[in-house]
Design an enzyme around this catalytic site. Structure first.
Site, mmCIF file in Angstrom:
data_model
loop_
_atom_site.group_PDB
_atom_site.id
_atom_site.type_symbol
_atom_site.label_atom_id
_atom_site.label_comp_id
_atom_site.label_asym_id
_atom_site.label_seq_id
_atom_site.Cartn_x
_atom_site.Cartn_y
_atom_site.Cartn_z
ATOM 1 N N GLN A 134 19.506 114.622 100.371
ATOM 2 C CA GLN A 134 19.943 115.431 99.374
ATOM 3 C C GLN A 134 19.065 115.252 97.608
ATOM 4 O O GLN A 134 18.666 116.304 97.196
ATOM 5 C CB GLN A 134 21.360 115.266 99.011
ATOM 6 C CG GLN A 134 21.708 116.085 97.737
ATOM 7 C CD GLN A 134 23.476 116.076 97.555
ATOM 8 O OE1 GLN A 134 24.008 116.619 98.057
ATOM 9 N NE2 GLN A 134 23.808 115.032 96.791
ATOM 10 N N GLY A 157 22.910 109.778 94.082
ATOM 11 C CA GLY A 157 23.116 108.525 94.632
ATOM 12 C C GLY A 157 21.953 108.516 95.845
ATOM 13 O O GLY A 157 21.687 109.499 96.424
ATOM 14 N N GLY A 196 30.775 104.054 93.950
ATOM 15 C CA GLY A 196 29.382 104.693 94.217
ATOM 16 C C GLY A 196 29.382 105.703 93.185
ATOM 17 O O GLY A 196 28.289 105.725 92.099
ATOM 18 N N HIS A 197 30.537 106.468 92.778
ATOM 19 C CA HIS A 197 30.215 107.484 91.594
ATOM 20 C C HIS A 197 30.216 106.748 90.215
ATOM 21 O O HIS A 197 29.531 107.308 89.269
ATOM 22 C CB HIS A 197 31.519 108.500 91.740
ATOM 23 C CG HIS A 197 31.524 109.247 92.859
ATOM 24 N ND1 HIS A 197 32.385 108.941 93.896
ATOM 25 C CD2 HIS A 197 30.667 110.241 93.394
ATOM 26 C CE1 HIS A 197 32.331 110.149 94.822
ATOM 27 N NE2 HIS A 197 31.471 110.803 94.603
ATOM 28 N N GLY A 253 34.476 114.883 93.396
ATOM 29 C CA GLY A 253 35.577 114.210 93.222
ATOM 30 C C GLY A 253 35.942 113.113 94.225
ATOM 31 O O GLY A 253 34.904 112.596 95.062
ATOM 32 N N ARG A 304 34.070 110.248 102.241
ATOM 33 C CA ARG A 304 34.569 110.491 103.680
ATOM 34 C C ARG A 304 35.004 109.215 104.463
ATOM 35 O O ARG A 304 35.660 109.331 105.360
ATOM 36 C CB ARG A 304 33.501 111.121 104.518
ATOM 37 C CG ARG A 304 33.138 112.562 104.049
ATOM 38 C CD ARG A 304 32.306 113.573 105.384
ATOM 39 N NE ARG A 304 32.450 114.858 105.010
ATOM 40 C CZ ARG A 304 31.753 115.465 104.270
ATOM 41 N NH1 ARG A 304 30.732 114.776 103.688
ATOM 42 N NH2 ARG A 304 31.569 116.799 104.186
HETATM 43 O O1 PAF Z 1 26.642 114.677 96.679
HETATM 44 C C1 PAF Z 1 27.810 115.436 96.393
HETATM 45 O O2 PAF Z 1 28.904 115.132 96.125
HETATM 46 C C2 PAF Z 1 27.472 117.075 96.342
HETATM 47 O O3 PAF Z 1 26.448 117.382 97.532
HETATM 48 C C3 PAF Z 1 26.993 117.652 95.039
HETATM 49 C C4 PAF Z 1 25.582 117.228 94.516
HETATM 50 C C5 PAF Z 1 28.034 117.304 94.095
HETATM 51 C C6 PAF Z 1 27.043 119.300 95.453
HETATM 52 O O4 PAF Z 1 28.180 119.755 95.789
#
Ligand code: PAF
Length: 277
Positions: free
Chosen positions: A153, A147, A36-37, A31, A187
Site C-alpha cells: 500500500q 505503516g 501501530g496507529h 479507525g 483485524r
Molecule cells: O491503511 C488503511 O487503514 C487504509 O487502507 C487507508 C490508507 C486509511 C485507506 O482507507
C-alpha cells in the site's frame, strides 16, 4: 482537539492553520486504532505542524464477500486515544459527502497493484487510491504517514503521488509488534485466543528462515519448509509467501534490498506482514 465532519469546515480550519505558518501532517486510518496507529501519530508530531487524523471505513476497498460489514469500529476509544496524543484535528467524513466528492483527474493504474494483495483482493488498491486521492485533495497535506506493515500500500501511494504530481511527502513508519512479534492490525480483533496464539507463531517461524533467504538466491526449498512450518502451527491457508525487492520486482542479486511478503488466513481472518531480508 477538534472533531470535524464537514469538508468545508475542515478546509476552513486547515486554511487558518496554514495562514499562521503551520504545516499539515496527515494520518489516514480506518479507525479501531492500536499502538501501530499511535506510532504514526507520534511520528507526525512536529512543533510547526497541525496533525490531522482521518477515520473512515472505506467501502470501496472491500470486495462484496469481505469484512466491510463487520470491520471493527471503536470510535469512542479512538477519540480518547487521539485526545491523549494531543492530535489537532480528527476528520470523520460523512459517507454521502465523501462519496459525492469528485476528483478532477483520472487515477492511474500501476503494475505493482496487480501483485501480492492485488491478486487476491482486486478491489483493494483501486479503492485505497480513490479514497486517499480524495483525502489528499481535500486536506493538501505536507506530509502523510503510512505503516510499513502495509508495504505494498505504501508503494502504491508513493507511486500515486509521483504520477499525479501530488505534493505530499509520504513517510513510512516502522511496523509495531506485540511482545510475541505479531504485527499489530485492527483485524487482530477478529482472532479468538487460540487463533491469536497461532498468529503469534508466524514471527518465530519466519525469523527461523530469514538467514536462509539472506544467503540463497534460490529460495524454493526454504519457502516450502517455511510453509510446512506455518501449517504445522495451524495456519489454515497461505495466500502468498514471496520474496521481492522493495520495488516488488524479482530479486537478482543477494545484496538487492528485499523483503519477504506474507499473507495468511487464520479462520476467517486474513493477516499480512513483511520482513526485511
Ligand atoms: O491503511 C488503511 O487503514 C487504509 O487502507 C487507508 C490508507 C486509511 C485507506 O482507507
Amino acid at each position: 482537539m477538534r472533531v470535524i465532519k464537514q469538508i468545508s469546515k475542515l478546509q476552513l480550519s486547515l486554511l487558518n492553520q496554514k495562514k499562521i505558518g503551520k504545516k499539515v501532517h496527515f494520518i489516514p486510518t480506518m479507525g479501531a486504532l492500536h499502538d501501530g496507529h499511535i506510532s504514526l501519530v507520534k511520528s507526525a508530531k512536529a512543533k510547526k505542524a497541525t496533525r490531522i487524523v482521518s477515520i473512515f471505513i472505506n467501502p470501496d476497498q472491500f470486495s462484496p464477500n469481505e469484512d466491510f460489514e463487520k470491520y471493527p469500529s471503536t470510535i469512542k476509544n479512538d477519540l480518547k486515544l487521539l485526545r491523549k496524543e494531543r492530535v489537532d484535528i480528527v476528520f470523520l467524513p460523512n459517507k454521502e459527502e465523501i462519496k459525492k466528492y469528485k476528483i478532477k483527474y483520472k487515477i492511474p493504474n500501476f503494475s505493482i497493484e496487480n501483485k501480492l494483495c492485488g491478486k487476491t483482493r482486486p478491489h483493494f488498491f483501486p479503492g485505497v487510491k480513490k479514497i486517499v486521492t480524495k483525502l489528499f485533495d481535500i486536506i493538501e497535506p505536507d506530509k502523510s504517514f503510512f505503516g510499513e506493515k502495509d508495504f505494498q500500500q505504501y508503494l502504491v501511494i508513493k507511486e500515486l503521488c509521483k504520477k499525479m504530481k501530488l505534493k505530499t511527502v509520504i513517510v513510512k513508519c516502522k511496523t509495531v509488534r506485540d511482545q510475541k512479534g505479531l504485527a499489530l492490525s485492527s483485524r487482530n480483533n477478529y482472532l479468538n485466543e487460540k487463533e491469536k496464539k497461532m498468529a503469534q507463531k508466524i514471527n518465530k517461524s519466519v525469523k527461523k528462515f530469514l538467514p536462509f533467504f539472506r544467503e540463497n538466491l534460490k529460495v524454493g526449498k526454504g519457502t516450502l519448509k517455511l510453509k510446512q512450518d506455518l501449517f504445522k502451527h495451524g495456519i489454515d491457508s497461505i495466500d502468498y509467501l514471496k520474496i521481492f525487492t522493495e520495488q516488488l520486482t524479482i530479486r537478482k542479486k543477494l545484496n538487492d534490498k528485499c523483503r519477504l511478503f506474507i499473507a495468511v488466513k487464520i479462520g476467517n481472518t486474513r493477516l499480512i506482514d513483511n520482513y526485511k531480508i
